[in-house]
Design a protein around this motif. Structure first.
Motif, PDB file in Angstrom:
ATOM      1  N   ASN A  32       0.807  -1.219   0.000  1.00 40.32           N
ATOM      2  CA  ASN A  32       0.000   0.000   0.000  1.00 40.32           C
ATOM      3  C   ASN A  32       0.841   1.271   0.000  1.00 40.32           C
ATOM      4  O   ASN A  32       0.363   2.342   0.388  1.00 40.32           O
ATOM      5  CB  ASN A  32      -0.978   0.027   1.182  1.00 40.32           C
ATOM      6  N   TYR A  33       2.086   1.146  -0.454  1.00 40.78           N
ATOM      7  CA  TYR A  33       2.955   2.314  -0.612  1.00 40.78           C
ATOM      8  C   TYR A  33       3.498   2.340  -2.036  1.00 40.78           C
ATOM      9  O   TYR A  33       3.570   1.310  -2.713  1.00 40.78           O
ATOM     10  CB  TYR A  33       4.123   2.286   0.381  1.00 40.78           C
ATOM     11  N   ALA A  34       3.861   3.530  -2.500  1.00 38.44           N
ATOM     12  CA  ALA A  34       4.495   3.699  -3.804  1.00 38.44           C
ATOM     13  C   ALA A  34       5.853   4.355  -3.623  1.00 38.44           C
ATOM     14  O   ALA A  34       6.056   5.164  -2.703  1.00 38.44           O
ATOM     15  CB  ALA A  34       3.625   4.564  -4.716  1.00 38.44           C
ATOM     16  N   ILE A  35       6.796   3.993  -4.486  1.00 36.32           N
ATOM     17  CA  ILE A  35       8.116   4.622  -4.474  1.00 36.32           C
ATOM     18  C   ILE A  35       8.031   5.952  -5.212  1.00 36.32           C
ATOM     19  O   ILE A  35       7.522   6.030  -6.331  1.00 36.32           O
ATOM     20  CB  ILE A  35       9.163   3.712  -5.139  1.00 36.32           C
ATOM     21  N   VAL A  36       8.515   6.993  -4.565  1.00 37.98           N
ATOM     22  CA  VAL A  36       8.568   8.314  -5.183  1.00 37.98           C
ATOM     23  C   VAL A  36      10.025   8.776  -5.185  1.00 37.98           C
ATOM     24  O   VAL A  36      10.606   9.030  -4.123  1.00 37.98           O
ATOM     25  CB  VAL A  36       7.694   9.334  -4.431  1.00 37.98           C
ATOM     26  N   ARG A  37      10.599   8.811  -6.368  1.00 39.83           N
ATOM     27  CA  ARG A  37      11.943   9.371  -6.517  1.00 39.83           C
ATOM     28  C   ARG A  37      11.828  10.805  -7.025  1.00 39.83           C
ATOM     29  O   ARG A  37      10.942  11.124  -7.824  1.00 39.83           O
ATOM     30  CB  ARG A  37      12.779   8.534  -7.481  1.00 39.83           C
ATOM     31  N   LYS A  38      12.694  11.659  -6.558  1.00 36.74           N
ATOM     32  CA  LYS A  38      12.701  13.059  -6.976  1.00 36.74           C
ATOM     33  C   LYS A  38      14.097  13.433  -7.428  1.00 36.74           C
ATOM     34  O   LYS A  38      15.092  13.035  -6.787  1.00 36.74           O
ATOM     35  CB  LYS A  38      12.255  13.953  -5.814  1.00 36.74           C
ATOM     36  N   VAL A  39      14.207  14.159  -8.528  1.00 32.19           N
ATOM     37  CA  VAL A  39      15.502  14.524  -9.100  1.00 32.19           C
ATOM     38  C   VAL A  39      15.725  16.025  -8.943  1.00 32.19           C
ATOM     39  O   VAL A  39      14.899  16.838  -9.377  1.00 32.19           O
ATOM     40  CB  VAL A  39      15.585  14.132 -10.587  1.00 32.19           C
ATOM     41  N   TYR A  40      16.821  16.378  -8.308  1.00 35.27           N
ATOM     42  CA  TYR A  40      17.240  17.777  -8.135  1.00 35.27           C
ATOM     43  C   TYR A  40      18.463  18.034  -9.008  1.00 35.27           C
ATOM     44  O   TYR A  40      19.220  17.112  -9.330  1.00 35.27           O
ATOM     45  CB  TYR A  40      17.613  18.049  -6.675  1.00 35.27           C
ATOM     46  N   VAL A  41      18.684  19.298  -9.373  1.00 34.79           N
ATOM     47  CA  VAL A  41      19.849  19.652 -10.192  1.00 34.79           C
ATOM     48  C   VAL A  41      20.411  20.995  -9.734  1.00 34.79           C
ATOM     49  O   VAL A  41      19.675  21.874  -9.261  1.00 34.79           O
ATOM     50  CB  VAL A  41      19.469  19.711 -11.696  1.00 34.79           C
ATOM     51  N   VAL A  42      21.730  21.137  -9.858  1.00 37.09           N
ATOM     52  CA  VAL A  42      22.414  22.406  -9.661  1.00 37.09           C
ATOM     53  C   VAL A  42      23.415  22.566 -10.795  1.00 37.09           C
ATOM     54  O   VAL A  42      24.018  21.576 -11.252  1.00 37.09           O
ATOM     55  CB  VAL A  42      23.107  22.464  -8.273  1.00 37.09           C
ATOM     56  N   THR A  93      16.536  11.517  -4.849  1.00 37.35           N
ATOM     57  CA  THR A  93      16.099  11.106  -3.512  1.00 37.35           C
ATOM     58  C   THR A  93      15.026  10.036  -3.627  1.00 37.35           C
ATOM     59  O   THR A  93      14.333   9.921  -4.644  1.00 37.35           O
ATOM     60  CB  THR A  93      15.557  12.291  -2.699  1.00 37.35           C
ATOM     61  N   TYR A  94      14.881   9.282  -2.567  1.00 39.66           N
ATOM     62  CA  TYR A  94      13.956   8.137  -2.508  1.00 39.66           C
ATOM     63  C   TYR A  94      13.000   8.320  -1.342  1.00 39.66           C
ATOM     64  O   TYR A  94      13.402   8.702  -0.235  1.00 39.66           O
ATOM     65  CB  TYR A  94      14.767   6.855  -2.334  1.00 39.66           C
ATOM     66  N   ASP A  95      11.733   8.041  -1.589  1.00 40.20           N
ATOM     67  CA  ASP A  95      10.742   8.079  -0.522  1.00 40.20           C
ATOM     68  C   ASP A  95       9.674   7.039  -0.839  1.00 40.20           C
ATOM     69  O   ASP A  95       9.519   6.618  -1.989  1.00 40.20           O
ATOM     70  CB  ASP A  95      10.111   9.473  -0.434  1.00 40.20           C
ATOM     71  N   GLU A  96       8.952   6.593   0.173  1.00 40.99           N
ATOM     72  CA  GLU A  96       7.795   5.733  -0.021  1.00 40.99           C
ATOM     73  C   GLU A  96       6.585   6.443   0.569  1.00 40.99           C
ATOM     74  O   GLU A  96       6.610   6.870   1.725  1.00 40.99           O
ATOM     75  CB  GLU A  96       8.003   4.365   0.638  1.00 40.99           C
TER      76      GLU A  96
END
Length: 375
Positions: A32-42, A93-96
């Motif tokens: 009942n969770y989904a993986i949410v990856r987020k991409v940051y840049v500099v 980054t990684y989150d559930e």
């Protein structure tokens, strides 16, 4: 980065070479969770850590449950579209996050209004809206993913502004919030384009007379022992009072709660207890204009607290149960007399009333934030 995000990958591209570091978190989320990856840049070839300069462009963001290879492809496509060819450093980054709708995960809601689906079994629409010039109305529902159907909204708008007539209660209790006066209806679409706050749909209230109210009084704290109220939105001014959600009356016995942004620059959760005592839980006086806030007020016997973007502020402790009464309920102004109207954005309002306290207001705040990314 967000408080629940784990740094999973760095990828640096510079004139003299490339560098990569990976702390792989896996691709199988909990049930009942989904993986949410987020991409940051500099725009630097970093050799040392820094907290400044990072951004998260929409073109770099993967879909839920995408893997690291998908993220790398997005990075490459991002660089291929740029002509200046500077150095870059990317961070993944990684989150559930929970895939269970909010009021299914946290039960006991007596009223729930969202610009996303809040209950899996809810089969109704999100809004009834009015097109500005023609006065034509239409209901707008949700996409298969549970988001507001902005494509249908903008098709209906046909280049005009659109206003909210009804915001439907998703609990099944039919406590729908309405506004029949056209001059007092919040705006949801401006000149054919959906209004947004922090990238997600929002309704705009003018701070003069815009608000939505239930057709009849009801008791939002019917189960008495624990009351939680959540609001998501922003304010246009931090020097004028804003009643964002109100369940109040001129008679002290009928007063239940108000969630406010005050003229002194603080957020406030105000609640009347059954013995007549009123308790305030106030945040620090550092509200920021147009900043997205998640406010969660939590009240029970011997506890009144307010979470503002995850930070807890304690109010007066009162040794009786919270007040409960059938009274008027309004989003965007004081419920009984429309005083201190809210100028700014509103995205979500949910009320819980429980006979057995769960003490999960902080979890509710963090779960709401997984959708909105306010803090």
């Amino acid at each position: 980065i967000g408080g629940t995000e784990t740094k999973e990958m760095y990828y640096t591209v510079a004139n003299d070479g490339q560098g990569r570091f990976i702390n792989y978190q896996g691709d199988t989320p909990e049930l009942n969770y989904a993986i949410v990856r987020k991409v940051y840049v500099v725009s630097k070839g970093l050799q040392e850590p820094t907290d400044s300069g990072w951004s998260a462009p929409a073109a770099l963001q993967p879909d839920n449950n995408d893997d690291l290879e998908d993220c790398i492809t997005l990075m490459q496509n991002y660089m291929n579209k740029l002509n200046d060819r500077p150095s870059y450093t990317f961070m993944v980054t990684y989150d559930e996050v929970s895939t269970t709708p909010l009021i299914d995960e946290y039960t006991g809601s007596t009223a729930a209004y969202g610009l996303r689906k809040l209950r899996a079994a809810y089969g109704g629409d999100c809004l009834q809206v009015r097109r500005g010039n023609s006065q034509t109305t239409q209901t707008i529902g949700f996409t298969a993913q549970g988001d507001l159907d902005t494509a249908a909204l903008e098709t209906f708008a046909n280049g005009e502004s659109v206003f909210v007539v009804t915001w439907y209660d998703q609990t099944g209790n039919n406590n729908h919030c309405i506004q029949t006066a056209t001059a007092s209806q919040p705006k949801i679409c401006d000149a054919g384009t959906t209004i947004t706050l922090n990238g997600l749909p929002a309704m705009e209230l003018d701070g003069s007379n815009d608000s939505l109210t239930t057709a009849a009084p009801f008791n939002a704290n019917v189960n008495v022992n624990e009351l939680i109220v959540a609001w998501v939105g922003s304010v246009d001014s931090v020097t004028t009072g804003n009643n964002t959600v109100s369940h109040w009356n001129s008679s002290q016995a009928n007063q239940v709660f108000q969630v406010q942004m005050q003229a002194s620059g603080n957020a406030r959760g105000a609640h009347r207890y059954s013995n007549g005592t009123i308790s305030f839980a106030d945040s620090a006086t550092d509200n920021v204009v147009d900043n997205q806030y998640i406010l969660v007020m939590h009240t029970k016997k011997n506890k009144n607290e307010l979470y503002r973007n995850g930070t807890k502020y304690n109010g007066t402790s009162v040794n009786v149960n919270p007040n409960d009464h059938s009274t008027s309920f309004r989003i965007g102004a004081r419920s009984d007399n429309q005083a201190t109207p809210h100028g700014g954005m509103t995205q979500e309002v949910v009320v819980w009333s429980r006979s057995t306290a769960a003490d999960d207001a902080d979890d509710i705040s963090n779960t709401i934030n997984q959708h909105f990314s306010a803090y």
